[in-house]
Design a protein around this motif. Structure first.
Motif, PDB file in Angstrom:
ATOM      1  N   GLN A 195       4.549  -7.420  -0.712  1.00  0.00           N
ATOM      2  CA  GLN A 195       4.191  -8.657  -0.825  1.00  0.00           C
ATOM      3  C   GLN A 195       4.011  -9.187  -2.323  1.00  0.00           C
ATOM      4  N   ASN A 196       3.261  -8.216  -3.045  1.00  0.00           N
ATOM      5  CA  ASN A 196       2.509  -8.431  -4.491  1.00  0.00           C
ATOM      6  C   ASN A 196       3.377  -7.763  -5.677  1.00  0.00           C
ATOM      7  N   GLY A 197       4.439  -7.114  -5.358  1.00  0.00           N
ATOM      8  CA  GLY A 197       5.035  -6.357  -6.281  1.00  0.00           C
ATOM      9  C   GLY A 197       4.474  -5.194  -6.952  1.00  0.00           C
ATOM     10  N   ALA A 198       3.328  -4.489  -6.290  1.00  0.00           N
ATOM     11  CA  ALA A 198       2.566  -3.374  -6.729  1.00  0.00           C
ATOM     12  C   ALA A 198       3.242  -1.912  -6.577  1.00  0.00           C
ATOM     13  N   PRO A 199       3.097  -1.095  -6.864  1.00  0.00           N
ATOM     14  CA  PRO A 199       3.487   0.119  -7.164  1.00  0.00           C
ATOM     15  C   PRO A 199       2.912   1.108  -5.928  1.00  0.00           C
ATOM     16  N   PHE A 200       3.431   2.030  -5.422  1.00  0.00           N
ATOM     17  CA  PHE A 200       2.583   3.111  -4.391  1.00  0.00           C
ATOM     18  C   PHE A 200       2.408   4.171  -5.341  1.00  0.00           C
ATOM     19  N   MET A 201       1.222   4.405  -5.430  1.00  0.00           N
ATOM     20  CA  MET A 201       0.660   5.772  -6.281  1.00  0.00           C
ATOM     21  C   MET A 201       0.457   6.858  -5.586  1.00  0.00           C
ATOM     22  N   ILE A 202       0.876   8.171  -6.147  1.00  0.00           N
ATOM     23  CA  ILE A 202       0.708   9.380  -5.373  1.00  0.00           C
ATOM     24  C   ILE A 202       0.453  10.665  -6.351  1.00  0.00           C
ATOM     25  N   ASN A 203      -0.060  11.448  -5.950  1.00  0.00           N
ATOM     26  CA  ASN A 203      -0.637  12.661  -6.816  1.00  0.00           C
ATOM     27  C   ASN A 203       0.234  14.004  -6.068  1.00  0.00           C
ATOM     28  N   PRO A 204       1.452  14.264  -6.639  1.00  0.00           N
ATOM     29  CA  PRO A 204       2.046  15.517  -6.195  1.00  0.00           C
ATOM     30  C   PRO A 204       1.862  16.463  -7.294  1.00  0.00           C
ATOM     31  N   TYR A 205       1.724  17.807  -6.682  1.00  0.00           N
ATOM     32  CA  TYR A 205       1.402  18.860  -7.705  1.00  0.00           C
ATOM     33  C   TYR A 205       2.346  20.211  -7.194  1.00  0.00           C
ATOM     34  N   PRO A 206       3.437  20.391  -7.772  1.00  0.00           N
ATOM     35  CA  PRO A 206       4.269  21.473  -7.596  1.00  0.00           C
ATOM     36  C   PRO A 206       3.385  22.752  -7.572  1.00  0.00           C
ATOM     37  N   TYR A 207       2.419  22.996  -8.549  1.00  0.00           N
ATOM     38  CA  TYR A 207       1.609  23.950  -8.765  1.00  0.00           C
ATOM     39  C   TYR A 207       0.961  24.406  -7.316  1.00  0.00           C
ATOM     40  N   ALA A 262      11.796   8.510   0.376  1.00  0.00           N
ATOM     41  CA  ALA A 262      12.304   8.509   1.588  1.00  0.00           C
ATOM     42  C   ALA A 262      11.479   7.859   2.720  1.00  0.00           C
ATOM     43  N   ALA A 263      10.175   8.052   2.574  1.00  0.00           N
ATOM     44  CA  ALA A 263       9.138   7.770   3.519  1.00  0.00           C
ATOM     45  C   ALA A 263       9.131   6.114   3.248  1.00  0.00           C
ATOM     46  N   LEU A 264       9.095   5.624   1.977  1.00  0.00           N
ATOM     47  CA  LEU A 264       8.885   4.265   1.801  1.00  0.00           C
ATOM     48  C   LEU A 264      10.244   3.461   2.372  1.00  0.00           C
ATOM     49  N   ASP A 265      11.249   4.132   2.067  1.00  0.00           N
ATOM     50  CA  ASP A 265      12.469   3.401   2.567  1.00  0.00           C
ATOM     51  C   ASP A 265      12.585   3.411   3.994  1.00  0.00           C
ATOM     52  N   ALA A 266      12.238   4.510   4.685  1.00  0.00           N
ATOM     53  CA  ALA A 266      12.122   4.281   6.070  1.00  0.00           C
ATOM     54  C   ALA A 266      11.042   3.068   6.767  1.00  0.00           C
ATOM     55  N   LYS A 267      10.210   2.944   6.069  1.00  0.00           N
ATOM     56  CA  LYS A 267       9.420   1.905   6.355  1.00  0.00           C
ATOM     57  C   LYS A 267       9.975   0.595   5.968  1.00  0.00           C
ATOM     58  N   GLY A 268      10.996   0.456   5.438  1.00  0.00           N
ATOM     59  CA  GLY A 268      11.678  -0.718   4.727  1.00  0.00           C
ATOM     60  C   GLY A 268      11.220  -1.120   3.549  1.00  0.00           C
ATOM     61  N   TYR A 269      10.614  -0.404   2.762  1.00  0.00           N
ATOM     62  CA  TYR A 269      10.148  -1.031   1.296  1.00  0.00           C
ATOM     63  C   TYR A 269      10.873   0.205   0.214  1.00  0.00           C
ATOM     64  N   SER A 270      12.024  -0.357   0.396  1.00  0.00           N
ATOM     65  CA  SER A 270      12.946   0.251  -0.783  1.00  0.00           C
ATOM     66  C   SER A 270      12.457  -0.252  -2.142  1.00  0.00           C
ATOM     67  N   ASP A 271      12.034  -1.565  -2.159  1.00  0.00           N
ATOM     68  CA  ASP A 271      11.847  -2.316  -3.219  1.00  0.00           C
ATOM     69  C   ASP A 271      10.234  -1.860  -3.938  1.00  0.00           C
ATOM     70  N   VAL A 272       9.562  -1.226  -3.267  1.00  0.00           N
ATOM     71  CA  VAL A 272       8.327  -0.820  -3.766  1.00  0.00           C
ATOM     72  C   VAL A 272       8.585   0.469  -4.586  1.00  0.00           C
ATOM     73  N   ASP A 273       8.147   0.343  -6.209  1.00  0.00           N
ATOM     74  CA  ASP A 273       8.190   1.302  -6.864  1.00  0.00           C
ATOM     75  C   ASP A 273       7.244   2.510  -6.700  1.00  0.00           C
ATOM     76  N   ILE A 274       7.545   3.468  -7.254  1.00  0.00           N
ATOM     77  CA  ILE A 274       6.520   4.752  -7.165  1.00  0.00           C
ATOM     78  C   ILE A 274       5.992   5.106  -8.467  1.00  0.00           C
ATOM     79  N   VAL A 275       4.624   5.370  -8.543  1.00  0.00           N
ATOM     80  CA  VAL A 275       4.114   5.664  -9.788  1.00  0.00           C
ATOM     81  C   VAL A 275       3.266   7.055  -9.355  1.00  0.00           C
ATOM     82  N   ILE A 276       3.749   8.268 -10.212  1.00  0.00           N
ATOM     83  CA  ILE A 276       2.825   9.301 -10.402  1.00  0.00           C
ATOM     84  C   ILE A 276       1.570   9.357 -11.126  1.00  0.00           C
ATOM     85  N   ALA A 277       0.520   9.371 -10.100  1.00  0.00           N
ATOM     86  CA  ALA A 277      -0.980   9.073 -10.782  1.00  0.00           C
ATOM     87  C   ALA A 277      -1.198  10.335 -11.310  1.00  0.00           C
ATOM     88  N   GLU A 278      -1.033  11.613 -10.763  1.00  0.00           N
ATOM     89  CA  GLU A 278      -1.321  12.910 -11.136  1.00  0.00           C
ATOM     90  C   GLU A 278      -0.491  13.658 -10.940  1.00  0.00           C
TER      91      GLU A 278
END
Length: 431
Positions: free
Chosen positions: A190-202, A247-263
């Motif tokens: 609703q507010n055009g804000a990103p989904f922020m996540i911390n992925p670590y391949p390590y 894919a998880a965001l798209d499955a919920k219907g939020y393909s317009d929500v951008d992703i930010v890698i916070a860490e």
């Protein structure tokens, strides 16, 4: 068109072209760094500001307000991702006045604030009382923003919010979190804000220490891994984790929500039983990550788009507990010298992708990290930057595909197209 007007138009277009090329060469606004403060030897704010301004880093994540450092960054064009500690969330949730007071006190006017993160990995913090207070805190803080503010309100998650990423196209959020997470996702939408996540391949490598997995995690040459459902081929863990989130965001219907890698990051040192925590591997991961982001090739699912990414971390934090790796993620020492070069200095050319011989595993995975299946996700919040670092009850199904021929989508061509358009404009203006 008269000669003077032709000349003026050509000058304007050339100016735009020069500005575009200059910014492309010197500033990477989608590359950021985390500034942790669990240390007693951090440089003065002015020194940190000077260090940042000598790099092409365009974004800085703070876990809590740092007024002195923010003041030192005035005029630097470095934007801030401003964090609110988990412990402050209940107060913000309880009262719009408390949120207004926090905003008035802590949101700077001299430095752009791209977003405010209400809590860090709060839904997986181990404190069940915090989850119901997350959305009210976000709503109150949004209402407290100054009129006309472009600052986005969001929160940062661990990869444990995913219940599945096997394969990436089947990425899904954990159903146990739906009651708290779904309203937050709708708020972001609703507010055009990103989904922020911390992925670590390590940490994915720590649970599967085969050489081919290390190469996959470090963006090094490898056979590639196929997502049988989508037909897409992945050549690195970062893209696979990012696409599972997408894919998880798209499955919920939020393909317009951008992703930010916070860490995201890699330790350059660890205990004897921490597989892969070496200088060579840390240099390879971060150098290749920066090169991957700068190429703007995107991911197999979202080609041609570089996601805003914050590398963990600017400095080592010597007061952190736990294994040695927790104190060994810094790109720079606190004396301002680099632990290793990842190609971020403005005065140097971009570091070439690093293809080092994978370092053999040093031992068994660190027990405190939990038992994790091989693949693209972590199942514990015990990662750098986590305010709790507790074991999680959830488990995730991770993707372990067979080998396949590598396939990359060359989607960085938009820059060449823009370059060509600008050249055409120059030619037209000169006629």
């Amino acid at each position: 068109m008269g000669i003077g007007r032709q000349h003026g138009a050509a000058t304007i277009v050339l100016g735009i072209l020069e500005l575009f090329l200059f910014r492309l060469a010197t500033s990477q606004l989608f590359i950021g760094v985390n500034y942790g403060t669990i240390a007693d030897n951090l440089p003065p704010p002015a020194s940190t500001a000077s260090l940042l301004m000598s790099t092409s880093i365009g974004k800085l994540r703070l876990y809590e307000p740092q007024p002195d450092l923010v003041a030192a960054l005035a005029g630097s064009n470095i934007s801030i991702l401003l964090g609110i500690p988990n412990g402050a969330v209940p107060n913000l949730a309880s009262s719009p006045a408390a949120a207004a007071s926090w905003a008035a006190t802590n949101i700077p006017t001299t430095v752009p604030v791209s977003a405010i993160s209400v809590g860090n990995e709060l839904l997986n913090s181990g404190d069940p009382t915090l989850a119901p207070q997350l959305l009210p805190a976000m709503q109150n803080l949004l209402a407290a923003l100054p009129a006309g503010s472009t600052t986005k309100i969001s929160t940062v998650h661990s990869m444990a919010v995913l219940s599945a990423s096997d394969p990436p196209s089947s990425g899904a959020f954990h159903p146990d979190l739906a009651g708290s997470l779904d309203p937050v996702l709708d708020f972001l939408h609703q507010n055009g804000a990103p989904f922020m996540i911390n992925p670590y391949p390590y940490f994915a490598y720590a649970s599967d220490t085969r050489p081919e997995t290390l190469a996959f995690c470090l963006f090094q040459p490898n056979a590639g891994r196929v997502d049988a459902e989508s037909g897409l081929t992945y050549t690195n863990m970062f893209d696979a984790q990012l696409d599972a989130i997408r894919a998880a965001l798209d499955a919920k219907g939020y393909s317009d929500v951008d992703i930010v890698i916070a860490e995201t990051g890699w330790p350059y040192k660890g205990d004897a039983d921490e597989a892969g925590a070496t200088v060579d591997n840390a240099k390879a991961y971060n150098t290749n990550l920066v090169a991957h982001l700068k190429s703007q090739v995107g991911t197999p699912r979202t080609p041609g788009k570089s996601v805003d990414t914050y590398i963990f971390a600017l400095y080592d934090e010597d007061l952190k507990g736990g294994p040695e790796s927790e104190r060994s993620f810094g790109l720079y020492k606190t004396d301002l010298t680099a632990n290793y070069d990842v190609g971020l200095a403005k005065s140097s050319s971009t570091a070439a992708p690093t293809s080092l011989t994978p370092v053999p595993a040093q031992g068994t995975p660190q027990p405190s990290k939990g038992t994790m299946p091989t693949g693209f996700c972590e199942t514990t919040a015990a990662v750098p930057g986590s305010t709790q670092g507790q074991q999680l009850p959830q488990s995730s199904s991770c993707y372990i595909p067979g080998g396949a021929v590598s396939r990359r989508t060359d989607a960085g061509t938009w820059r060449l197209v823009l370059f060509g358009v600008l050249l055409c404009l120059v030619k037209v203006a000169g006629n």
